[in-house]
Scaffold this motif. Structure first.
Motif, short mmCIF file in Angstrom:
data_model
loop_
_atom_site.label_atom_id
_atom_site.label_comp_id
_atom_site.label_asym_id
_atom_site.label_seq_id
_atom_site.Cartn_x
_atom_site.Cartn_y
_atom_site.Cartn_z
N TYR A 1 3.88 -6.26 16.17
CA TYR A 1 3.42 -5.46 15.04
C TYR A 1 3.91 -4.02 15.14
O TYR A 1 3.72 -3.24 14.25
CB TYR A 1 1.89 -5.48 14.96
N GLU A 2 4.53 -3.69 16.23
CA GLU A 2 5.01 -2.33 16.45
C GLU A 2 6.27 -2.04 15.64
O GLU A 2 6.65 -0.91 15.46
CB GLU A 2 5.30 -2.10 17.92
N PHE B 1 1.17 4.93 7.96
CA PHE B 1 1.83 3.63 7.99
C PHE B 1 3.22 3.70 8.63
O PHE B 1 3.70 2.73 9.18
CB PHE B 1 1.98 3.05 6.57
N MET B 2 3.84 4.84 8.56
CA MET B 2 5.20 5.00 9.10
C MET B 2 5.20 5.21 10.62
O MET B 2 6.24 5.08 11.25
CB MET B 2 5.89 6.21 8.46
N ILE B 3 4.06 5.52 11.19
CA ILE B 3 3.95 5.75 12.62
C ILE B 3 3.37 4.50 13.27
O ILE B 3 2.24 4.10 12.97
CB ILE B 3 3.07 6.99 12.91
N ARG B 4 4.13 3.89 14.14
CA ARG B 4 3.77 2.59 14.72
C ARG B 4 2.34 2.51 15.22
O ARG B 4 1.61 1.59 14.89
CB ARG B 4 4.70 2.25 15.88
N ARG B 5 1.93 3.47 15.98
CA ARG B 5 0.61 3.37 16.62
C ARG B 5 -0.54 3.56 15.64
O ARG B 5 -1.69 3.31 15.98
CB ARG B 5 0.51 4.34 17.79
N TYR B 6 -0.26 4.01 14.42
CA TYR B 6 -1.32 4.26 13.44
C TYR B 6 -1.33 3.27 12.27
O TYR B 6 -2.03 3.48 11.29
CB TYR B 6 -1.23 5.69 12.91
N LYS B 7 -0.55 2.19 12.38
CA LYS B 7 -0.50 1.22 11.28
C LYS B 7 -1.86 0.60 10.98
O LYS B 7 -2.25 0.47 9.83
CB LYS B 7 0.51 0.11 11.58
N PHE B 8 -2.59 0.23 12.03
CA PHE B 8 -3.91 -0.36 11.80
C PHE B 8 -4.85 0.67 11.20
O PHE B 8 -5.61 0.37 10.28
CB PHE B 8 -4.49 -0.93 13.10
N THR B 9 -4.81 1.89 11.70
CA THR B 9 -5.64 2.97 11.15
C THR B 9 -5.33 3.18 9.68
O THR B 9 -6.24 3.33 8.86
CB THR B 9 -5.41 4.28 11.94
N ALA B 10 -4.05 3.18 9.34
CA ALA B 10 -3.64 3.35 7.95
C ALA B 10 -4.18 2.21 7.08
O ALA B 10 -4.63 2.44 5.96
CB ALA B 10 -2.12 3.42 7.85
N PHE C 1 0.82 -1.21 0.00
CA PHE C 1 0.00 0.00 0.00
C PHE C 1 0.86 1.26 0.00
O PHE C 1 0.52 2.24 -0.67
CB PHE C 1 -0.97 0.01 1.19
N ILE C 2 1.94 1.24 0.74
CA ILE C 2 2.84 2.40 0.75
C ILE C 2 3.36 2.67 -0.66
O ILE C 2 3.34 3.81 -1.14
CB ILE C 2 4.00 2.19 1.74
#
Length: 153
Positions: free
Chosen positions: A151-152, A69-78, A19-20
């Protein structure tokens, strides 16, 4: 158990990377040929009324998802946003193919070589990848128990 989590992590990260690459490429090609992108949106029978706003919103949204996607805590949100935007793009293609009297030009760049039906299949493949990634993402992370942190990375 840890091996299973690692496999899921690799699958999720592989899909995130796809996706990136997709969104970086798509947004960059739109910006490089911005005038053509604006003209194509203006020619769309369904989007012409919103073409000015969309010509900015689409590449900005794509880059924003890449940043998330580059920010660990927002991967699922992305990943969820990727799924959502791909559903919207695919619904647009479906409506153009089935309900529009005029079929405008396709996307720019390499994807321009795809016809609308092939582009729809391409999008569906990415939607399915996002579904897999969302399903395999550890539920513990979603409810905040921090029992799985692989996943972090």
């Amino acid at each position: 158990m840890k091996r299973k989590v690692q496999i899921r992590q690799h699958i999720f990260n592989g899909i995130a990377t796809a996706f990136i690459l997709l969104f970086c490429y798509a947004a960059t090609s739109k910006i490089i040929d911005f005038e053509n992108f604006q003209v194509q949106l203006a020619q769309s029978p369904m989007l012409s009324a919103f073409s000015d706003e969309l010509s900015f919103a689409v590449p900005i949204s794509e880059f924003l998802i890449v940043i998330l996607f580059m920010i660990r805590r927002y991967k699922f949100t992305a990943m969820f946003l990727s799924f959502t935007i791909m559903i919207m793009f695919t619904a647009y293609i479906y409506m153009i193919l089935n309900y529009s009297p005029y079929v405008p030009c396709s996307c720019g760049g390499v994807l321009e070589k795809l016809g609308w039906k092939e582009h729809m299949i391409f999008n569906i493949a990415f939607i399915l990848m996002a579904v897999v990634a969302i399903i395999i993402y550890p539920q513990e992370k979603l409810i905040g128990t921090n029992t799985i942190t692989d996943y972090e990375n």
